[in-house]
Every structure is written in C-alpha cells, then in structure tokens.
Design a protein around this motif. Structure first.
Motif, PDB file in Angstrom:
ATOM      1  N   THR A 246      40.189 -43.803 -70.827  1.00 17.58           N
ATOM      2  CA  THR A 246      41.201 -42.781 -71.085  1.00 17.58           C
ATOM      3  C   THR A 246      42.351 -42.959 -70.106  1.00 17.58           C
ATOM      4  O   THR A 246      42.148 -42.974 -68.888  1.00 17.58           O
ATOM      5  CB  THR A 246      40.601 -41.375 -70.938  1.00 17.58           C
ATOM      6  N   LEU A 247      43.535 -43.104 -70.627  1.00 13.49           N
ATOM      7  CA  LEU A 247      44.733 -43.179 -69.799  1.00 13.49           C
ATOM      8  C   LEU A 247      45.236 -41.759 -69.538  1.00 13.49           C
ATOM      9  O   LEU A 247      45.337 -40.946 -70.452  1.00 13.49           O
ATOM     10  CB  LEU A 247      45.810 -44.015 -70.497  1.00 13.49           C
ATOM     11  N   GLU A 248      45.527 -41.484 -68.277  1.00  6.35           N
ATOM     12  CA  GLU A 248      45.946 -40.150 -67.853  1.00  6.35           C
ATOM     13  C   GLU A 248      47.417 -40.156 -67.444  1.00  6.35           C
ATOM     14  O   GLU A 248      47.948 -41.193 -67.038  1.00  6.35           O
ATOM     15  CB  GLU A 248      45.104 -39.692 -66.657  1.00  6.35           C
ATOM     16  N   PRO A 249      48.075 -38.994 -67.529  1.00  8.53           N
ATOM     17  CA  PRO A 249      49.457 -38.922 -67.045  1.00  8.53           C
ATOM     18  C   PRO A 249      49.575 -39.405 -65.598  1.00  8.53           C
ATOM     19  O   PRO A 249      48.789 -39.009 -64.736  1.00  8.53           O
ATOM     20  CB  PRO A 249      49.788 -37.429 -67.161  1.00  8.53           C
ATOM     21  N   GLY A 250      50.525 -40.266 -65.362  1.00  9.67           N
ATOM     22  CA  GLY A 250      50.725 -40.829 -64.025  1.00  9.67           C
ATOM     23  C   GLY A 250      50.099 -42.183 -63.826  1.00  9.67           C
ATOM     24  O   GLY A 250      50.420 -42.873 -62.853  1.00  9.67           O
ATOM     25  N   ASP A 251      49.189 -42.595 -64.716  1.00  9.01           N
ATOM     26  CA  ASP A 251      48.632 -43.940 -64.620  1.00  9.01           C
ATOM     27  C   ASP A 251      49.745 -44.971 -64.774  1.00  9.01           C
ATOM     28  O   ASP A 251      50.665 -44.797 -65.589  1.00  9.01           O
ATOM     29  CB  ASP A 251      47.584 -44.178 -65.706  1.00  9.01           C
ATOM     30  N   ILE A 252      49.666 -46.042 -63.991  1.00 13.60           N
ATOM     31  CA  ILE A 252      50.656 -47.117 -64.047  1.00 13.60           C
ATOM     32  C   ILE A 252      49.993 -48.364 -64.618  1.00 13.60           C
ATOM     33  O   ILE A 252      48.894 -48.741 -64.212  1.00 13.60           O
ATOM     34  CB  ILE A 252      51.214 -47.459 -62.649  1.00 13.60           C
ATOM     35  N   ILE A 253      50.676 -48.992 -65.558  1.00 15.22           N
ATOM     36  CA  ILE A 253      50.224 -50.271 -66.099  1.00 15.22           C
ATOM     37  C   ILE A 253      51.260 -51.327 -65.735  1.00 15.22           C
ATOM     38  O   ILE A 253      52.437 -51.201 -66.101  1.00 15.22           O
ATOM     39  CB  ILE A 253      50.051 -50.213 -67.628  1.00 15.22           C
ATOM     40  N   LEU A 254      50.837 -52.346 -64.996  1.00 12.52           N
ATOM     41  CA  LEU A 254      51.708 -53.472 -64.675  1.00 12.52           C
ATOM     42  C   LEU A 254      51.517 -54.526 -65.764  1.00 12.52           C
ATOM     43  O   LEU A 254      50.388 -54.942 -66.025  1.00 12.52           O
ATOM     44  CB  LEU A 254      51.363 -54.047 -63.303  1.00 12.52           C
ATOM     45  N   THR A 255      52.601 -54.941 -66.375  1.00 11.83           N
ATOM     46  CA  THR A 255      52.508 -55.677 -67.639  1.00 11.83           C
ATOM     47  C   THR A 255      52.594 -57.193 -67.506  1.00 11.83           C
ATOM     48  O   THR A 255      52.710 -57.904 -68.497  1.00 11.83           O
ATOM     49  CB  THR A 255      53.604 -55.184 -68.603  1.00 11.83           C
ATOM     50  N   GLY A 256      52.508 -57.710 -66.281  1.00 12.75           N
ATOM     51  CA  GLY A 256      52.540 -59.151 -66.091  1.00 12.75           C
ATOM     52  C   GLY A 256      53.879 -59.643 -65.585  1.00 12.75           C
ATOM     53  O   GLY A 256      54.878 -58.924 -65.618  1.00 12.75           O
ATOM     54  N   THR A 257      53.888 -60.876 -65.108  1.00 12.78           N
ATOM     55  CA  THR A 257      55.109 -61.450 -64.539  1.00 12.78           C
ATOM     56  C   THR A 257      55.532 -62.697 -65.303  1.00 12.78           C
ATOM     57  O   THR A 257      54.686 -63.413 -65.850  1.00 12.78           O
ATOM     58  CB  THR A 257      54.897 -61.803 -63.046  1.00 12.78           C
ATOM     59  N   PRO A 258      56.824 -62.964 -65.363  1.00  8.89           N
ATOM     60  CA  PRO A 258      57.305 -64.184 -66.023  1.00  8.89           C
ATOM     61  C   PRO A 258      57.230 -65.397 -65.104  1.00  8.89           C
ATOM     62  O   PRO A 258      56.746 -65.319 -63.969  1.00  8.89           O
ATOM     63  CB  PRO A 258      58.757 -63.837 -66.364  1.00  8.89           C
ATOM     64  N   GLU A 259      57.732 -66.507 -65.601  1.00  9.61           N
ATOM     65  CA  GLU A 259      57.714 -67.755 -64.846  1.00  9.61           C
ATOM     66  C   GLU A 259      58.623 -67.664 -63.617  1.00  9.61           C
ATOM     67  O   GLU A 259      59.493 -66.805 -63.532  1.00  9.61           O
ATOM     68  CB  GLU A 259      58.157 -68.920 -65.733  1.00  9.61           C
ATOM     69  N   GLY A 260      58.391 -68.581 -62.672  1.00 10.38           N
ATOM     70  CA  GLY A 260      59.244 -68.653 -61.489  1.00 10.38           C
ATOM     71  C   GLY A 260      58.556 -68.272 -60.195  1.00 10.38           C
ATOM     72  O   GLY A 260      59.190 -68.258 -59.136  1.00 10.38           O
ATOM     73  N   VAL A 261      57.252 -67.962 -60.253  1.00 14.33           N
ATOM     74  CA  VAL A 261      56.534 -67.630 -59.025  1.00 14.33           C
ATOM     75  C   VAL A 261      56.249 -68.906 -58.225  1.00 14.33           C
ATOM     76  O   VAL A 261      56.304 -70.016 -58.757  1.00 14.33           O
ATOM     77  CB  VAL A 261      55.218 -66.882 -59.338  1.00 14.33           C
TER      78      VAL A 261
END
Length: 297
Positions: A246-261
């Motif tokens: 269950t996702l709750e208000p305030g939960d943060i989802i980091l959606t990944g990073t693009p190239e260049g690291v």
C-alpha cells in the motif's frame, strides 16, 4: 504550486515559492490570524485537493492584502522537500540508455530497492563522503510523491494518486552497492538522497514522462536526458508497486537515472566524487538542486 521546507531552530517549516519570492506560510498565517490552513509539508501532502486549493487561495489573498511574509532564499537552510515519508522506494535500471551504458539487459519488471529517511537532506546541504567508500556516484532522478493511498491501482488511474514531483539525487556508493547482490548498502548512507528544492504539485508538472534531466559536476554537464527514455513509465511504476504494498501519502518513489553516471564509463575513465566537488541536478519544471561534498569527520 511549488512547496518547500526550510529549517528554523531545528524545525522544518513550510514555504511556498511564488514569482515574488518564498512565503513563510506559518508566519503569514500568524499575521493574517484566524485562518484554517495546513502549515506543515506532510499535512499538505496528506490533505484533500480542496485543502490544497484552500492553501493556494490563502497565499493569493495574503499577497493582495500585503500580509505575506517573505524570507530570503539566499539565507535559509533548505530542508528536504518531503520530510517524513513512510517509504522511499527506488527503481533500478529504468532508462534504456543507462542500461545500455552498464551493459545490463532491460528489466522485464521494475527492479525495486529501498532507502531510508536518514538519507534525506536538502538543497545546498553539505554531504559528507563516507570513509567506507571510494566510489561515490551521482544519479539525477525524478521523484514521485504519493498524495492518496494506493493499492491495486490500475495504470490508467495511477497518476490520480500522485501529489506531485521533485528532483532527487540518488547518491550511490558503487563499491558498497556491488559488494553483494542486494544494493542496499551502497544506497543508504547518511544524506544519500538530497530532495528538492521544491515539491511541485502534479497539476503544474503535467506529463511526468516528458521532462528533461541534467547533472553537472563542478559545472561540467554529465547527464542530459529525458524521462521519455524510461523503460517503465511513472504510471506503470505506481501501479506495479501498489500491487505489492500500500502506497501512503508522502511516500517517495525514485524512478531511476539516465545515462551519464560514472559507473557507465570505461574503468580507466571513472573518476568518482571527492571532497570539494559540487553536484547540481536539474529536472524540468522542478528546479535545480545543488550539493557540495566534503570529507567525513
């Protein structure tokens, strides 16, 4: 609306960025008197759409009445744009070109891992490089902030549960990350998730899968991509995660990073972050987040 937090006497206070500057919401409410609005970031995130509209109306009226209390953006101590998430959930290898540069196959389903609230920090915060790593890497990411409880949400309805979006630097100690099959150790050192400077409401962002992302290290452009390169869209990610928790208000989802690291470079070209480096990430419509790296005491 562009929301933010700033620290005052050890307490995170709510600010709203408008064209004229940053409004201190609580100080303005005290000046106006007898108002019923939310004055804390997590309460705003958890509030109904009507409550958020009420806050916007209050800000507008305080400007017209000349009662808005402004603060100097150059002098404040910025806090993380989200201060107390129940969960910080991250998606790995979610950009095609990033998977390509690391010679990894495209995932069939989202690769999930988590971070904790000890990793949170804000814009302009100094970040100590842990003594236990020699391979600290940057990762510009789009952060999704949940606004309504979500469980078994269909993809077509998923974004209705999003409060807004923020820029996040998913700092990664690669030597620790790759020590075991689980990535946790390399992702969860203190201050490894600067978030901000703003939390921007979903209505101002529009399509989250058409935003440019950039990273600069000491002024040099390192990452330059667009969220359209995601393997799994924001809607697909929210829907998928909601099937398992269950996702709750305030939960943060980091959606990944693009190239260049740094990790994506040939071994002989890899130069990881060191004390004195300054990293700036930008996500279109969400602002610019800068942090300077220092040696750990």
């Amino acid at each position: 609306m562009k929301l933010l937090t700033f620290e005052e006497r050890g307490i995170y206070k709510l600010g709203v960025q408008i064209e004229q500057g940053i409004i201190d919401v609580a100080a303005t409410a005290d000046k106006v008197g007898n108002v019923d609005i939310q004055t804390e970031i997590m309460a705003v995130i958890s509030a109904s759409t009507a409550e958020v509209s009420k806050l916007q109306a209050f800000i507008d009226a305080s400007i017209v009445d000349g009662k808005a209390t402004f603060i100097n953006s150059e002098k404040i101590t910025w806090g993380p744009a989200v201060t107390k998430p129940h969960k910080i959930i991250c998606v790995g290898l979610n950009y095609r070109k990033h998977a390509d540069e690391t010679n990894a196959p495209y995932p069939v389903v989202p690769i999930l891992f988590n971070k904790f609230d000890n990793t949170l920090t804000g814009h302009n915060s100094e970040i100590p490089i842990p003594r236990v790593t020699e391979e600290l890497d940057y990762e510009v990411e789009l952060g999704i902030v949940i606004g309504k409880k979500a469980k078994y949400v269909k993809k077509e309805d998923a974004l209705d549960h999003v409060f807004g979006y923020c820029a996040v630097n998913d700092l990664s100690a690669r030597d620790l990350q790759m020590r075991t099959p689980q990535w946790l150790l390399g992702k969860t050192c203190d201050k490894f998730s600067p978030v901000g400077p703003y939390l921007v409401t979903a209505d101002e962002v529009g399509n989250p899968n058409n935003l440019s992302l950039k990273t600069y290290v000491n002024g040099e452009l390192r990452q330059n991509s667009n969220t359209s390169d995601m393997i799994f869209t924001c809607a697909e990610i929210v829907s998928y995660i909601s099937d398992y928790m269950t996702l709750e208000p305030g939960d943060i989802i980091l959606t990944g990073t693009p190239e260049g690291v740094v990790l994506g470079l040939p071994k002989e070209q890899q130069v990881y972050l060191k004390p004195g480096d300054e990293v700036t990430i930008e996500v279109e419509k969400l602002g610019t987040l800068t942090n300077r790296f220092v040696a750990e005491n």
